[in-house]
Enzyme design. Structure first.
Site, short mmCIF file in Angstrom:
data_model
loop_
_atom_site.label_atom_id
_atom_site.label_comp_id
_atom_site.label_asym_id
_atom_site.label_seq_id
_atom_site.Cartn_x
_atom_site.Cartn_y
_atom_site.Cartn_z
N ARG A 1 113.18 101.07 48.82
CA ARG A 1 113.25 102.52 48.99
C ARG A 1 114.28 103.15 48.04
NH1 ARG A 1 114.62 102.19 54.72
NH2 ARG A 1 115.00 104.41 54.75
N LYS B 1 120.74 112.52 55.22
CA LYS B 1 119.87 113.71 55.21
C LYS B 1 119.47 114.18 56.60
CE LYS B 1 116.48 112.09 52.67
NZ LYS B 1 116.96 110.78 52.21
N ARG C 1 114.73 101.17 63.23
CA ARG C 1 113.64 101.68 62.40
C ARG C 1 112.97 100.54 61.64
NH1 ARG C 1 114.70 107.10 58.93
NH2 ARG C 1 113.52 105.85 57.46
N ARG D 1 109.50 114.92 47.45
CA ARG D 1 110.02 113.65 46.93
C ARG D 1 109.38 113.28 45.60
NH1 ARG D 1 111.51 111.46 52.48
NH2 ARG D 1 112.51 109.46 52.19
N ARG E 1 122.23 101.58 60.73
CA ARG E 1 121.19 102.36 61.40
C ARG E 1 120.10 101.44 61.94
NH1 ARG E 1 118.21 106.99 58.04
NH2 ARG E 1 117.00 105.27 57.21
P1 AMP Z 1 112.65 109.43 55.71
O1 AMP Z 1 112.83 109.48 57.19
O2 AMP Z 1 112.76 110.79 55.05
O3 AMP Z 1 113.51 108.40 55.04
O4 AMP Z 1 111.12 108.97 55.46
C1 AMP Z 1 110.67 107.72 55.93
C2 AMP Z 1 109.39 107.32 55.20
O5 AMP Z 1 108.37 108.32 55.43
C3 AMP Z 1 109.50 107.23 53.69
O6 AMP Z 1 110.03 106.00 53.26
C4 AMP Z 1 108.03 107.41 53.29
O7 AMP Z 1 107.28 106.24 53.56
C5 AMP Z 1 107.58 108.48 54.26
N1 AMP Z 1 107.85 109.84 53.72
C6 AMP Z 1 108.72 110.77 54.23
N2 AMP Z 1 108.72 111.88 53.48
C7 AMP Z 1 107.86 111.66 52.47
C8 AMP Z 1 107.44 112.42 51.34
N3 AMP Z 1 107.95 113.65 51.09
N4 AMP Z 1 106.54 111.87 50.50
C9 AMP Z 1 106.01 110.65 50.73
N5 AMP Z 1 106.37 109.86 51.75
C10 AMP Z 1 107.29 110.36 52.62
#
Ligand code: AMP
Length: 186
Positions: free
Chosen positions: A139, A8, A128, A83, A122
């Site tokens: 996740r 993404k 990360r 989400r 990654r």
């Molecule tokens: P990502 O980089 O999109 O994988 O997001 C990393 C982490 O940020 C996720 O595992 C959540 O803990 C938090 N996060 C990101 N976007 C959201 C969202 N739309 N709703 C809730 N938590 C989020």
């Protein structure tokens, strides 16, 4: 939209450049806050490390604030938001109030076996905090239970553009651009 590791973030930057709009990543915004030790960062640090979702209201507020910025007025690409169904409703409300609507919802579909391998790679490259095997598995589960149903909702609205996310970054990027161009009539 797509499972963790589907690509993404990488593809968001490419598609946003293609359309000349900002890529707005909730994950990046949260990570920046954690890195800078802001009050928001302190609030979300442990949640993110556990691979859980940040509370809806908090997430919806930072997205609304970001969409209010001048550079998002001509369009935007959201990466990692919405989400949950609550976030879908909040986004609808926000867009209605501002006289905007979504053009397309892109889903990146990748073979599940490839996802874990991509995420572990990654973890090596980017370090990360949420890319360890236990959190990755969690996740994935959260994605399947909370986020995957959103695809059906957007599909029934005729907004979903499902793209095969297997292949190189450039191959997938070209596929997304072609599919979205066709969808929005560009
Ligand atoms: P990502 O980089 O999109 O994988 O997001 C990393 C982490 O940020 C996720 O595992 C959540 O803990 C938090 N996060 C990101 N976007 C959201 C969202 N739309 N709703 C809730 N938590 C989020």
């Amino acid at each position: 939209m797509g499972a963790p590791g589907a690509g993404k973030g990488t593809q968001a930057v490419g598609i946003a450049t293609h359309y000349g709009v900002p890529a707005i990543s909730t994950g990046d915004m949260f990570r920046d806050n954690v890195k800078n030790g802001t009050p928001l960062g302190k609030q979300v640090d442990a949640i993110m490390k556990a691979g859980d979702f940040v509370p809806d209201e908090l997430t919806e507020q930072i997205v609304a604030d970001r969409l209010d910025q001048p550079d998002a007025q001509g369009g935007f690409l959201l990466d990692g938001f919405p989400r949950t169904m609550h976030q879908v409703d909040a986004l609808d409300d926000y867009l209605d109030k501002h006289g905007h609507s979504l053009d397309a919802v892109i889903s990146l579909d990748v073979d599940p076996e490839d996802l874990i391998a991509r995420l572990l790679k990654r973890a090596e490259l980017e370090g990360r905090a949420d890319d360890n095997e236990e959190t990755i598995r969690h996740r994935m589960e959260v994605y399947t239970s909370s986020t995957a149903p959103l695809l059906d909702a957007y599909k029934s609205r005729g907004l979903l553009v499902a793209v095969d996310g297997n292949g190189t970054v450039d191959e997938v990027g070209a596929r997304i651009a072609a599919a979205v161009d066709a969808k929005v009539g560009r």
